[in-house]
Design a protein around this motif. Sequence first.
Motif, PDB file in Angstrom:
ATOM      1  N   VAL A  60       0.851  -1.193   0.000  1.00 12.14           N
ATOM      2  CA  VAL A  60       0.000   0.000   0.000  1.00 12.14           C
ATOM      3  C   VAL A  60       0.883   1.239   0.000  1.00 12.14           C
ATOM      4  CG1 VAL A  60      -1.674   1.338   1.347  1.00 12.14           C
ATOM      5  CG2 VAL A  60      -1.908  -1.150   1.172  1.00 12.14           C
ATOM      6  N   LEU A  61       0.559   2.189  -0.853  1.00 16.25           N
ATOM      7  CA  LEU A  61       1.226   3.483  -0.873  1.00 16.25           C
ATOM      8  C   LEU A  61       0.335   4.431  -0.078  1.00 16.25           C
ATOM      9  CD1 LEU A  61       3.745   4.762  -2.071  1.00 16.25           C
ATOM     10  CD2 LEU A  61       2.388   5.425  -4.045  1.00 16.25           C
ATOM     11  N   LEU A  62       0.836   4.895   1.050  1.00 16.77           N
ATOM     12  CA  LEU A  62       0.069   5.721   1.976  1.00 16.77           C
ATOM     13  C   LEU A  62       0.544   7.168   1.853  1.00 16.77           C
ATOM     14  CD1 LEU A  62      -1.971   5.776   4.359  1.00 16.77           C
ATOM     15  CD2 LEU A  62      -0.017   5.336   5.865  1.00 16.77           C
ATOM     16  N   PHE A  63      -0.399   8.080   1.667  1.00 12.97           N
ATOM     17  CA  PHE A  63      -0.073   9.497   1.515  1.00 12.97           C
ATOM     18  C   PHE A  63      -0.359  10.246   2.804  1.00 12.97           C
ATOM     19  CE2 PHE A  63      -0.942   7.836  -2.679  1.00 12.97           C
ATOM     20  CZ  PHE A  63       0.169   8.266  -3.378  1.00 12.97           C
ATOM     21  N   GLU A  64       0.345  11.360   3.018  1.00 16.07           N
ATOM     22  CA  GLU A  64       0.205  12.101   4.274  1.00 16.07           C
ATOM     23  C   GLU A  64      -1.197  12.659   4.480  1.00 16.07           C
ATOM     24  OE1 GLU A  64       1.907  16.499   3.007  1.00 16.07           O
ATOM     25  OE2 GLU A  64       3.100  15.226   4.278  1.00 16.07           O
ATOM     26  N   ASP A  65      -1.975  12.824   3.420  1.00 11.92           N
ATOM     27  CA  ASP A  65      -3.354  13.299   3.580  1.00 11.92           C
ATOM     28  C   ASP A  65      -4.310  12.154   3.912  1.00 11.92           C
ATOM     29  OD1 ASP A  65      -3.660  11.959   1.175  1.00 11.92           O
ATOM     30  OD2 ASP A  65      -4.535  13.664   0.102  1.00 11.92           O
ATOM     31  N   THR A  66      -3.783  10.962   4.175  1.00 10.25           N
ATOM     32  CA  THR A  66      -4.465   9.709   4.511  1.00 10.25           C
ATOM     33  C   THR A  66      -5.096   9.019   3.307  1.00 10.25           C
ATOM     34  OG1 THR A  66      -6.617  10.618   5.186  1.00 10.25           O
ATOM     35  CG2 THR A  66      -4.906  10.457   6.900  1.00 10.25           C
ATOM     36  N   GLY A  67      -4.841   9.505   2.112  1.00  7.94           N
ATOM     37  CA  GLY A  67      -5.260   8.784   0.917  1.00  7.94           C
ATOM     38  C   GLY A  67      -4.343   7.590   0.721  1.00  7.94           C
ATOM     39  N   GLU A  68      -4.802   6.603  -0.056  1.00  5.92           N
ATOM     40  CA  GLU A  68      -4.023   5.391  -0.271  1.00  5.92           C
ATOM     41  C   GLU A  68      -4.134   4.938  -1.727  1.00  5.92           C
ATOM     42  OE1 GLU A  68      -5.392   2.397   2.498  1.00  5.92           O
ATOM     43  OE2 GLU A  68      -5.685   3.929   4.027  1.00  5.92           O
ATOM     44  N   LEU A  69      -3.090   4.268  -2.182  1.00  4.74           N
ATOM     45  CA  LEU A  69      -3.101   3.598  -3.468  1.00  4.74           C
ATOM     46  C   LEU A  69      -2.766   2.144  -3.184  1.00  4.74           C
ATOM     47  CD1 LEU A  69      -3.316   3.710  -6.548  1.00  4.74           C
ATOM     48  CD2 LEU A  69      -0.884   4.270  -6.605  1.00  4.74           C
ATOM     49  N   LEU A  70      -3.719   1.241  -3.480  1.00  3.99           N
ATOM     50  CA  LEU A  70      -3.531  -0.169  -3.199  1.00  3.99           C
ATOM     51  C   LEU A  70      -2.746  -0.833  -4.324  1.00  3.99           C
ATOM     52  CD1 LEU A  70      -7.054  -1.098  -1.764  1.00  3.99           C
ATOM     53  CD2 LEU A  70      -5.069  -0.121  -0.618  1.00  3.99           C
ATOM     54  N   PRO A  71      -2.139  -1.982  -4.058  1.00  4.49           N
ATOM     55  CA  PRO A  71      -1.322  -2.650  -5.078  1.00  4.49           C
ATOM     56  C   PRO A  71      -2.086  -2.988  -6.360  1.00  4.49           C
ATOM     57  CG  PRO A  71      -0.984  -3.686  -2.947  1.00  4.49           C
ATOM     58  CD  PRO A  71      -2.087  -2.683  -2.783  1.00  4.49           C
ATOM     59  N   ASP A  72      -3.406  -3.183  -6.261  1.00  2.00           N
ATOM     60  CA  ASP A  72      -4.199  -3.512  -7.448  1.00  2.00           C
ATOM     61  C   ASP A  72      -4.611  -2.270  -8.237  1.00  2.00           C
ATOM     62  OD1 ASP A  72      -6.181  -2.405  -5.858  1.00  2.00           O
ATOM     63  OD2 ASP A  72      -7.441  -4.199  -5.819  1.00  2.00           O
ATOM     64  N   GLY A  73      -4.173  -1.087  -7.785  1.00  2.00           N
ATOM     65  CA  GLY A  73      -4.483   0.159  -8.479  1.00  2.00           C
ATOM     66  C   GLY A  73      -5.686   0.896  -7.916  1.00  2.00           C
ATOM     67  N   GLN A  74      -6.398   0.295  -6.971  1.00  2.00           N
ATOM     68  CA  GLN A  74      -7.558   0.943  -6.365  1.00  2.00           C
ATOM     69  C   GLN A  74      -7.114   2.156  -5.555  1.00  2.00           C
ATOM     70  OE1 GLN A  74      -9.766  -1.613  -3.765  1.00  2.00           O
ATOM     71  NE2 GLN A  74     -11.285  -0.073  -3.283  1.00  2.00           N
ATOM     72  N   VAL A  75      -7.863   3.244  -5.674  1.00  2.00           N
ATOM     73  CA  VAL A  75      -7.566   4.477  -4.945  1.00  2.00           C
ATOM     74  C   VAL A  75      -8.523   4.587  -3.762  1.00  2.00           C
ATOM     75  CG1 VAL A  75      -7.559   6.999  -5.090  1.00  2.00           C
ATOM     76  CG2 VAL A  75      -6.737   5.633  -7.013  1.00  2.00           C
ATOM     77  N   ILE A  76      -7.972   4.849  -2.580  1.00  2.00           N
ATOM     78  CA  ILE A  76      -8.774   5.098  -1.383  1.00  2.00           C
ATOM     79  C   ILE A  76      -8.663   6.589  -1.087  1.00  2.00           C
ATOM     80  CG2 ILE A  76      -9.109   4.544   1.065  1.00  2.00           C
ATOM     81  CD1 ILE A  76      -9.484   2.126  -0.798  1.00  2.00           C
ATOM     82  N   ALA A  77      -9.801   7.262  -1.078  1.00  2.00           N
ATOM     83  CA  ALA A  77      -9.817   8.713  -0.853  1.00  2.00           C
ATOM     84  C   ALA A  77      -9.340   9.041   0.565  1.00  2.00           C
ATOM     85  CB  ALA A  77     -11.231   9.244  -1.053  1.00  2.00           C
ATOM     86  N   PRO A  78      -8.778  10.227   0.759  1.00  2.00           N
ATOM     87  CA  PRO A  78      -8.362  10.649   2.105  1.00  2.00           C
ATOM     88  C   PRO A  78      -9.529  10.516   3.082  1.00  2.00           C
ATOM     89  CG  PRO A  78      -7.574  12.208   0.494  1.00  2.00           C
ATOM     90  CD  PRO A  78      -8.489  11.263  -0.232  1.00  2.00           C
ATOM     91  N   HIS A  79      -9.193  10.080   4.302  1.00  2.00           N
ATOM     92  CA  HIS A  79     -10.254   9.849   5.293  1.00  2.00           C
ATOM     93  C   HIS A  79      -9.845  10.369   6.664  1.00  2.00           C
ATOM     94  CE1 HIS A  79      -7.692   6.279   4.811  1.00  2.00           C
ATOM     95  NE2 HIS A  79      -7.739   6.193   6.125  1.00  2.00           N
ATOM     96  N   ARG A  80      -9.115  11.466   6.669  1.00  2.00           N
ATOM     97  CA  ARG A  80      -8.711  12.040   7.960  1.00  2.00           C
ATOM     98  C   ARG A  80      -9.915  12.673   8.635  1.00  2.00           C
ATOM     99  NH1 ARG A  80      -4.796  16.748   5.607  1.00  2.00           N
ATOM    100  NH2 ARG A  80      -6.023  17.056   3.745  1.00  2.00           N
TER     101      ARG A  80
END
Length: 86
Positions: A60-80
């Motif tokens: 998982v690529l985790l961004f400081e704004d709490t967004g994520e990019l999963l290994p399968d390419g799925q994007v998880i929106a920031p959830h702070r």
Amino acid sequence: MRRTTPPGTTTNDVGSAWRLPNSPCPHTPTCPSASSPDREAAHTVAGRPEQGWSLLCNGVLLFEDTGELLPDGQVIAPHRTLAIAA
């Protein structure tokens, strides 16, 4: 000195550890998978805080704004959580 990587392998942020992308987690206890709800609890294996991201053991690529990019390419929106002024 030019470094070449074996096909199908990756390096950590310092380029010293070779690891297959789907190899099992070496940590004890094992890190949660990328599909687990607690995926953010995985160990950080590479990070660039100046760029605002960290790569976790589960891919998982985790961004400081709490967004994520999963290994399968799925994007998880920031959830702070939002701070509410009193």
